[in-house]
Design a protein around this motif. Structure first.
Motif, mmCIF file in Angstrom:
data_model
loop_
_atom_site.group_PDB
_atom_site.id
_atom_site.type_symbol
_atom_site.label_atom_id
_atom_site.label_comp_id
_atom_site.label_asym_id
_atom_site.label_seq_id
_atom_site.Cartn_x
_atom_site.Cartn_y
_atom_site.Cartn_z
ATOM 1 N N GLY A 114 0.835 -1.183 0.000
ATOM 2 C CA GLY A 114 0.000 0.000 0.000
ATOM 3 C C GLY A 114 0.876 1.242 0.000
ATOM 4 O O GLY A 114 1.754 1.382 0.851
ATOM 5 N N MET A 115 0.662 2.131 -0.960
ATOM 6 C CA MET A 115 1.523 3.307 -1.093
ATOM 7 C C MET A 115 0.741 4.432 -1.760
ATOM 8 O O MET A 115 0.006 4.212 -2.721
ATOM 9 N N ASP A 116 0.926 5.640 -1.248
ATOM 10 C CA ASP A 116 0.326 6.806 -1.894
ATOM 11 C C ASP A 116 0.829 6.885 -3.325
ATOM 12 O O ASP A 116 2.023 6.757 -3.584
ATOM 13 N N ALA A 117 -0.083 7.100 -4.271
ATOM 14 C CA ALA A 117 0.280 7.109 -5.688
ATOM 15 C C ALA A 117 1.304 8.189 -6.025
ATOM 16 O O ALA A 117 2.034 8.077 -7.017
ATOM 17 N N GLY A 118 1.384 9.238 -5.205
ATOM 18 C CA GLY A 118 2.362 10.291 -5.445
ATOM 19 C C GLY A 118 3.801 9.808 -5.323
ATOM 20 O O GLY A 118 4.727 10.469 -5.813
ATOM 21 N N TYR A 119 3.979 8.668 -4.684
ATOM 22 C CA TYR A 119 5.311 8.088 -4.534
ATOM 23 C C TYR A 119 6.000 7.904 -5.878
ATOM 24 O O TYR A 119 7.207 8.159 -6.018
ATOM 25 N N PHE A 120 5.263 7.476 -6.884
ATOM 26 C CA PHE A 120 5.865 7.141 -8.166
ATOM 27 C C PHE A 120 6.439 8.373 -8.870
ATOM 28 O O PHE A 120 7.497 8.300 -9.489
ATOM 29 N N GLU A 121 5.743 9.494 -8.770
ATOM 30 C CA GLU A 121 6.268 10.710 -9.401
ATOM 31 C C GLU A 121 7.504 11.214 -8.668
ATOM 32 O O GLU A 121 8.475 11.653 -9.282
ATOM 33 N N THR A 122 7.473 11.138 -7.314
ATOM 34 C CA THR A 122 8.641 11.563 -6.534
ATOM 35 C C THR A 122 9.836 10.662 -6.804
ATOM 36 O O THR A 122 10.971 11.129 -6.926
ATOM 37 N N ARG A 123 9.588 9.396 -6.927
ATOM 38 C CA ARG A 123 10.676 8.418 -7.098
ATOM 39 C C ARG A 123 11.183 8.363 -8.535
ATOM 40 O O ARG A 123 12.397 8.336 -8.790
ATOM 41 N N GLY A 125 9.840 10.362 -11.322
ATOM 42 C CA GLY A 125 9.531 11.486 -12.190
ATOM 43 C C GLY A 125 8.231 11.248 -12.942
ATOM 44 O O GLY A 125 7.470 10.317 -12.659
ATOM 45 N N ASP A 126 7.970 12.076 -13.920
ATOM 46 C CA ASP A 126 6.730 11.990 -14.691
ATOM 47 C C ASP A 126 6.858 10.904 -15.758
ATOM 48 O O ASP A 126 6.939 11.171 -16.958
ATOM 49 N N GLN A 127 6.877 9.662 -15.286
ATOM 50 C CA GLN A 127 7.045 8.525 -16.188
ATOM 51 C C GLN A 127 5.704 7.833 -16.417
ATOM 52 O O GLN A 127 4.977 7.524 -15.483
ATOM 53 N N ARG A 128 5.388 7.602 -17.664
ATOM 54 C CA ARG A 128 4.103 6.991 -17.992
ATOM 55 C C ARG A 128 4.083 5.506 -17.653
ATOM 56 O O ARG A 128 5.110 4.831 -17.695
ATOM 57 N N LEU A 129 2.893 5.019 -17.355
ATOM 58 C CA LEU A 129 2.734 3.595 -17.136
ATOM 59 C C LEU A 129 2.817 2.859 -18.473
ATOM 60 O O LEU A 129 2.545 3.437 -19.533
ATOM 61 N N ALA A 130 3.195 1.598 -18.402
ATOM 62 C CA ALA A 130 3.217 0.795 -19.625
ATOM 63 C C ALA A 130 1.800 0.614 -20.160
ATOM 64 O O ALA A 130 1.567 0.654 -21.371
#
Length: 404
Positions: A114-123, A125-130
């Motif tokens: 379980g993780m706040d979705a904002g984690y992915f942008e912080t970790r 950057g603005d990377q698109r999902l596959a």
């Protein structure tokens, strides 16, 4: 006859012994190259495994265990901490970003995080999902690239998780089928739906399933007493890390761990294990050197008459010396080429296995300065092994060689 042709003919004349020597060199070099790939990949993978999160807050216990579970999804968490800590961290002047994490369940052996979705942008950057989108609601999940490939997961698939971090035999279900299932515990009543697939990030996150942090409370029916596993901290400055650590280390049952220090401790253990393997490798190098020495000594004893004839027809001592040195160099070169190929092939074959258990992948295509050291070292050891039999043939007189 040309010198090169003579060297090749002499090597082929002793096929078995030459092949045995080449194999010894190849196996030794292959083992060294494989160890280099593992060590370099582990160090690089460990360094990027935690991204910008230099501090992690969790339950009191082993700092290494806390960091490995939080960032590498290895082992069990040290325990839970109150969810209220998250808000105090987010309002802390020294904290840039803080993300709560909940874990403890799995899907077919892969951790559900379980993780706040904002984690992915912080970790990342603005990377698109596959494929698909990030989760927004309870029960929606985004799966790592390795999980999606291993379990053949697609957008829209649904599944049920299992308690703990061990593999359970849970498979995908359609929504209608899931409603017909009679659950035996809270996990059987909770259904996850895949809404996104992450791109290959080449980090431990590739082997995890991500969802909202409240999944753990919903699954375990903890709507009142809410706890989390850890909080990932991105500090505003390096100087603020120590301040945060001192503040939260004082709380009962809470610890703040320096991520880089914990990983450094793990790498120290790995290095100690590597030292033992290096000792075995050193023995293999000595075995390879002995094999080259025996091969050329046997060749010298077999070809005394041939060498005598060469000397009688006018070939110089340097010519004889060059023949033996050339044979050794050809054998070493063949062993080096095959050994480097074996090492990289081993890295390729074992990269998924290492990644599955640690989240760190061997880079089978990695070429470093250490490769040059291996090549140079093999040539030096080989040349030293050649000198004794080559020098013996160099010193003997042609009539003595012929009579013998």
């Amino acid at each position: 006859m040309k010198l090169t042709s003579l060297i090749i003919r002499n090597i082929l004349h002793r096929k078995f012994l030459s092949a045995l020597t080449v194999s010894t060199v190849a196996i030794t070099v292959g083992l060294i190259i494989f160890l280099i790939l593992c060590q370099e990949s582990v160090e690089k993978g460990a360094a990027k495994g935690y991204g910008p999160f230099d501090l992690v807050i969790g339950a009191e216990g082993s700092e290494t265990q806390l960091v490995l579970n939080t960032f590498y999804h290895v082992g069990a968490p040290t325990g839970n901490i109150p969810h209220d800590l998250l808000q105090s961290l987010r309002t802390n002047a020294q904290v840039d970003e803080a993300y709560a994490m909940t874990t403890g369940d799995n899907y077919n052996g892969y951790p559900i995080v379980g993780m706040d979705a904002g984690y992915f942008e912080t970790r990342y950057g603005d990377q698109r999902l596959a494929e698909g989108n990030l989760y927004q609601h309870l029960g929606e999940v985004v799966v790592g690239a390795h999980v999606a490939n291993s379990l053949h997961i697609e957008i829209g698939d649904t599944f049920k998780g299992g308690h703990g971090l061990v593999e359970e035999a849970h498979h995908s279900f359609d929504a209608d089928e899931a409603e017909e299932e009679e659950g035996h515990d809270e996990h059987d009543a909770f259904l996850y739906k895949v809404v996104g697939i992450l791109p290959a990030l080449h980090t431990p996150d590739d082997r995890a399933v991500f969802t909202t942090i409240d999944y753990a409370w919903a699954v375990h029916e903890e709507s009142e007493h809410k706890e989390i596993t850890a909080v990932l901290i991105k500090p505003r400055s390096i100087g603020g890390i120590q301040t945060i650590k001192q503040e939260f280390d004082q709380l009962h049952g809470i610890q703040a761990a320096f991520t880089s220090k914990a990983i450094a401790d793990v790498l120290d253990v790995v290095d100690r294990g590597t030292e033992i393997i290096a000792l075995v490798t050193a023995l293999c190098i000595l075995l390879a050197a002995a094999s080259i020495l025996l091969s050329l000594t046997a060749a010298a004893n077999e070809r005394k008459k041939d060498v005598g004839l060469l000397r009688l027809i006018g070939k110089s001592k340097g010519y004889i010396f060059t023949i033996f040195i050339g044979e050794g160099l050809v054998i070493i070169a063949a062993g080096l080429i095959i050994g480097i190929g074996i090492g990289h092939l081993g890295g390729y074959l074992f990269q998924d296995l290492l990644f599955h258990y640690t989240g760190i992948q061997i880079d089978a295509s990695l070429v470093s300065i250490l490769h040059l050291y291996v090549i140079a070292g093999a040539l030096v050891v080989g040349v030293l092994s050649m000198i004794i039999p080559s020098y013996r043939m160099y010193r003997l007189q042609p009539l003595q060689l012929f009579k013998s």
